[in-house]
Design an enzyme around this catalytic site. Sequence first.
Site, PDB file in Angstrom:
ATOM      1  NE  ARG A  54      -1.670  -1.488   3.534  1.00 47.37           N
ATOM      2  CZ  ARG A  54      -1.918  -1.590   4.826  1.00 47.37           C
ATOM      3  NH1 ARG A  54      -3.147  -1.419   5.259  1.00 47.37           N
ATOM      4  NH2 ARG A  54      -0.954  -1.856   5.686  1.00 47.37           N
ATOM      5  CE  LYS A 153       4.523 -20.608  10.674  1.00 47.41           C
ATOM      6  NZ  LYS A 153       5.485 -19.684  11.325  1.00 47.41           N
ATOM      7  CG  HIS A 183      10.819 -21.417   6.064  1.00 49.80           C
ATOM      8  ND1 HIS A 183       9.959 -20.950   7.015  1.00 49.80           N
ATOM      9  CD2 HIS A 183      12.014 -21.501   6.666  1.00 49.80           C
ATOM     10  CE1 HIS A 183      10.614 -20.752   8.148  1.00 49.80           C
ATOM     11  NE2 HIS A 183      11.878 -21.081   7.961  1.00 49.80           N
ATOM     12  CG  HIS A 245       8.447 -24.637  10.746  1.00 46.66           C
ATOM     13  ND1 HIS A 245       8.053 -24.429   9.446  1.00 46.66           N
ATOM     14  CD2 HIS A 245       8.594 -23.399  11.288  1.00 46.66           C
ATOM     15  CE1 HIS A 245       7.987 -23.122   9.214  1.00 46.66           C
ATOM     16  NE2 HIS A 245       8.291 -22.476  10.315  1.00 46.66           N
TER      17      HIS A 245
HETATM   18  N1  LIG Z   1       9.163 -12.597   8.362  1.00 44.75           N
HETATM   19  C1  LIG Z   1       9.482 -13.872   8.418  1.00 44.75           C
HETATM   20  O1  LIG Z   1      10.627 -14.288   8.660  1.00 44.75           O
HETATM   21  C2  LIG Z   1       8.437 -14.898   8.164  1.00 44.75           C
HETATM   22  C3  LIG Z   1       7.165 -14.515   7.782  1.00 44.75           C
HETATM   23  N2  LIG Z   1       6.238 -15.473   7.504  1.00 44.75           N
HETATM   24  C4  LIG Z   1       4.904 -15.079   7.052  1.00 44.75           C
HETATM   25  O2  LIG Z   1       5.021 -14.200   5.930  1.00 44.75           O
HETATM   26  C5  LIG Z   1       3.961 -13.265   5.918  1.00 44.75           C
HETATM   27  C6  LIG Z   1       4.520 -11.844   5.882  1.00 44.75           C
HETATM   28  O3  LIG Z   1       5.269 -11.640   7.044  1.00 44.75           O
HETATM   29  P1  LIG Z   1       6.224 -10.359   7.202  1.00 44.75           P
HETATM   30  O4  LIG Z   1       6.935 -10.059   5.951  1.00 44.75           O
HETATM   31  O5  LIG Z   1       7.021 -10.620   8.433  1.00 44.75           O
HETATM   32  O6  LIG Z   1       5.173  -9.206   7.486  1.00 44.75           O
HETATM   33  P2  LIG Z   1       5.405  -7.613   7.420  1.00 44.75           P
HETATM   34  O7  LIG Z   1       4.441  -7.022   8.377  1.00 44.75           O
HETATM   35  O8  LIG Z   1       6.837  -7.261   7.544  1.00 44.75           O
HETATM   36  O9  LIG Z   1       4.967  -7.211   5.938  1.00 44.75           O
HETATM   37  C7  LIG Z   1       3.631  -7.182   5.508  1.00 44.75           C
HETATM   38  C8  LIG Z   1       3.585  -6.657   4.096  1.00 44.75           C
HETATM   39  O10 LIG Z   1       2.237  -6.657   3.624  1.00 44.75           O
HETATM   40  C9  LIG Z   1       1.937  -5.382   3.053  1.00 44.75           C
HETATM   41  N3  LIG Z   1       0.490  -5.181   3.175  1.00 44.75           N
HETATM   42  C10 LIG Z   1      -0.226  -5.061   4.314  1.00 44.75           C
HETATM   43  N4  LIG Z   1      -1.525  -4.891   4.021  1.00 44.75           N
HETATM   44  C11 LIG Z   1      -1.624  -4.899   2.677  1.00 44.75           C
HETATM   45  C12 LIG Z   1      -2.694  -4.765   1.767  1.00 44.75           C
HETATM   46  N5  LIG Z   1      -3.951  -4.591   2.189  1.00 44.75           N
HETATM   47  N6  LIG Z   1      -2.445  -4.830   0.436  1.00 44.75           N
HETATM   48  C13 LIG Z   1      -1.173  -5.004  -0.019  1.00 44.75           C
HETATM   49  N7  LIG Z   1      -0.114  -5.148   0.801  1.00 44.75           N
HETATM   50  C14 LIG Z   1      -0.338  -5.087   2.130  1.00 44.75           C
HETATM   51  C15 LIG Z   1       2.789  -4.413   3.861  1.00 44.75           C
HETATM   52  O11 LIG Z   1       3.044  -3.202   3.220  1.00 44.75           O
HETATM   53  P3  LIG Z   1       2.036  -1.922   3.383  1.00 44.75           P
HETATM   54  O12 LIG Z   1       1.785  -1.775   4.834  1.00 44.75           O
HETATM   55  O13 LIG Z   1       2.776  -0.798   2.746  1.00 44.75           O
HETATM   56  O14 LIG Z   1       0.814  -2.275   2.615  1.00 44.75           O
HETATM   57  C16 LIG Z   1       4.081  -5.216   3.918  1.00 44.75           C
HETATM   58  O15 LIG Z   1       4.773  -5.104   2.707  1.00 44.75           O
HETATM   59  C17 LIG Z   1       3.138 -13.573   7.170  1.00 44.75           C
HETATM   60  O16 LIG Z   1       2.132 -14.471   6.794  1.00 44.75           O
HETATM   61  C18 LIG Z   1       4.130 -14.275   8.077  1.00 44.75           C
HETATM   62  O17 LIG Z   1       3.478 -15.116   8.993  1.00 44.75           O
HETATM   63  C19 LIG Z   1       6.534 -16.815   7.588  1.00 44.75           C
HETATM   64  C20 LIG Z   1       7.770 -17.244   7.968  1.00 44.75           C
HETATM   65  C21 LIG Z   1       8.821 -16.339   8.332  1.00 44.75           C
HETATM   66  O1  LIG Z   2       8.118 -19.741  10.706  1.00 43.88           O
HETATM   67  C1  LIG Z   2       8.872 -19.340  11.557  1.00 43.88           C
HETATM   68  O2  LIG Z   2      10.162 -19.735  11.511  1.00 43.88           O
HETATM   69  C2  LIG Z   2      11.183 -18.986  12.164  1.00 43.88           C
HETATM   70  C3  LIG Z   2      12.388 -19.903  12.245  1.00 43.88           C
HETATM   71  O3  LIG Z   2      12.814 -20.224  10.929  1.00 43.88           O
HETATM   72  P1  LIG Z   2      14.306 -20.667  10.668  1.00 43.88           P
HETATM   73  O4  LIG Z   2      14.340 -21.023   9.226  1.00 43.88           O
HETATM   74  O5  LIG Z   2      15.162 -19.472  11.015  1.00 43.88           O
HETATM   75  O6  LIG Z   2      14.574 -21.808  11.566  1.00 43.88           O
HETATM   76  C4  LIG Z   2      10.752 -18.533  13.542  1.00 43.88           C
HETATM   77  O7  LIG Z   2      11.714 -17.630  14.077  1.00 43.88           O
HETATM   78  C5  LIG Z   2       9.428 -17.811  13.459  1.00 43.88           C
HETATM   79  O8  LIG Z   2       8.964 -17.490  14.763  1.00 43.88           O
HETATM   80  C6  LIG Z   2       8.386 -18.661  12.764  1.00 43.88           C
HETATM   81  O9  LIG Z   2       7.246 -17.855  12.486  1.00 43.88           O
END
Ligand SMILES: NC(=O)C1=CN([C@@H]2O[C@H](COP(=O)(O)OP(=O)(O)OC[C@H]3O[C@@H](n4cnc5c(N)ncnc54)[C@H](OP(=O)(O)O)[C@@H]3O)[C@@H](O)[C@H]2O)C=CC1
Ligand SMILES: O=C1O[C@H](COP(=O)(O)O)[C@@H](O)[C@H](O)[C@H]1O
Length: 495
Positions: A54, A153, A183, A245
């Site tokens: 966004r 997830k 992953h 996992h």
């Molecule tokens: N981070 C990680 O290491 C891991 C994450 N995940 C999963 O990945 C997913 C993302 O996590 P993460 O990257 O940490 O989350 P973040 O909060 O860092 O990022 C969320 C993203 O979604 C965008 N977003 C939010 N609302 C909207 C919308 N309505 N339309 C379009 N874009 C939108 C945000 O940008 P903006 O606000 O500008 O719209 C931002 O780019 C989750 O499901 C999480 O559980 C799974 C494993 C590991």
């Molecule tokens: O999905 C998740 O995984 C990470 C751990 O991933 P790893 O590849 O670094 O072992 C975990 O930290 C996080 O809480 C969970 O949402």
Amino acid sequence: MDTLPRLDSELRADAVVLFGATGDLALRMLFPSLYALSVDGFLPESFRIVGVARQASTTEGFRVRVAEAIRLRHTGSPVDEAKLETLLQRIDYCRGDATRADGVVELAARLKQLDIQVPMFYLATSPSLYSAICGTLRESGLSAAPARVVLEKPLGRDLPSSRAINRAVGEAFDEDRVFRIDHYLGKETVQNLLALRFANSLFERLWNNLTIDHVQITVTETEGVGDRWPYYDEYGALRDMVQNHILQLLCLVAMEPPADLDPDSVRNEKVKVLKALRPMTPVAAGNASVRGQYGVGLTDGKPTRAYADERGQATDTETFVALRAEIDNWRWAGVPFFLRTGKRMAERRTQIVIQLRDVPHSIFGKTGNAGLTANRLVIDLQPDEDISMLLINKKPGLAREGMALRALPLSLGSQPSADTERRRIAYERLLLDVIDNNPTLFVRRDEVEQAWKWVDGVVDAWKQSGLGVKPYAAGGWGPAGAFALIERAGRAWHD
Ligand SMILES: NC(=O)C1=CN([C@@H]2O[C@H](COP(=O)(O)OP(=O)(O)OC[C@H]3O[C@@H](n4cnc5c(N)ncnc54)[C@H](OP(=O)(O)O)[C@@H]3O)[C@@H](O)[C@H]2O)C=CC1
Ligand SMILES: O=C1O[C@H](COP(=O)(O)O)[C@@H](O)[C@H](O)[C@H]1O
């Protein structure tokens, strides 16, 4: 796992549309993975990457941000700036709220202009948006075949919410166009587990309750929850790590040999394991599970904050869980699976230990041999990758009485990917498989739902038995109860 059973180049994706392109996952994992795939020549020639979020940004501005993220994350050899530029030229940015039909108008026009035929929509946003985003894609016609969708997830917080998401996704995409990511399945050693079990005749004959005493699965991290508490506090360690996992690892250890590597052959066997998991009861909960929450302590020698301080108030969310699981089938009857995961632990470790039974009678006596365990297969996934078998052998030298023994590991050694000499990010494998339309390493709807069914049973048992969280010091191995849990069964953690 390098042969792709369903590979059909007609169905190779020609674009990834990344919803949540400015988020942590996209910048830390997905773009660096796409860079690696591009450098290694795995991306189709005309492949495009369209980021959506966004916040306002031009494509140019977004490319700068992506380049910085890749430079920061890339390991091994330095980033090749010319190759990075090639990747950047493939990238577009479209501002939009993906939960609203008018939020994807610009995206639809861009995909048309780029002549994208087989888009893969990667939902790297909060799972709470999945249903709405899939609704938008359906209404705008973007989800029409052969488009596919990739979901991160956690898929829901329990079985009913997971079913609701799966239903909404199913209204937009047929099941064979849905790729649910775990992953861990993209990690090299996890795939190697399949090779180890099913490409060596040595193991299959031993892989049952006649030879195996118990199994341990440990996934510990030194990091805390930090800024992620708004998500984490709703989920806790059981839902965040065990439901996905750890149960996937358990399935790969416990499943029957599939007839072939066809995605459904593998997934059918995993579902059978999940169905055979014995439900937790409130009576068993106190003995077979431990919940913990980290307090203050030292992590890597530095003082760290308690979870309650990060969260801003005391809650009953577990940041550590240990469980004793049982699989009620012929192969595993009587073999406990000890599972544990936690944040702010002594070290980062992802490890599977297969403990074999003792020899039926030892001819060597106890002198000098006290504390020797039976053979143990140790599968290390992180931080180092290794598979080693602890073998008992004679301590060299003279002894007056009996024979002194020792356990030494026979090890495959830690091996970076042979083609890159660096460890690949798990997402590289998974992104490539979605591009190639190979769902083997993705989780099918019934797998996710069956896993939730078991996890919901554990949560109910905790509620009914009133099992609360026990504090543990950061930098340790969790609450004392986690040691008692395994010691009650006459075993010990492989620390
Ligand atoms: N981070 C990680 O290491 C891991 C994450 N995940 C999963 O990945 C997913 C993302 O996590 P993460 O990257 O940490 O989350 P973040 O909060 O860092 O990022 C969320 C993203 O979604 C965008 N977003 C939010 N609302 C909207 C919308 N309505 N339309 C379009 N874009 C939108 C945000 O940008 P903006 O606000 O500008 O719209 C931002 O780019 C989750 O499901 C999480 O559980 C799974 C494993 C590991
Ligand atoms: O999905 C998740 O995984 C990470 C751990 O991933 P790893 O590849 O670094 O072992 C975990 O930290 C996080 O809480 C969970 O949402």
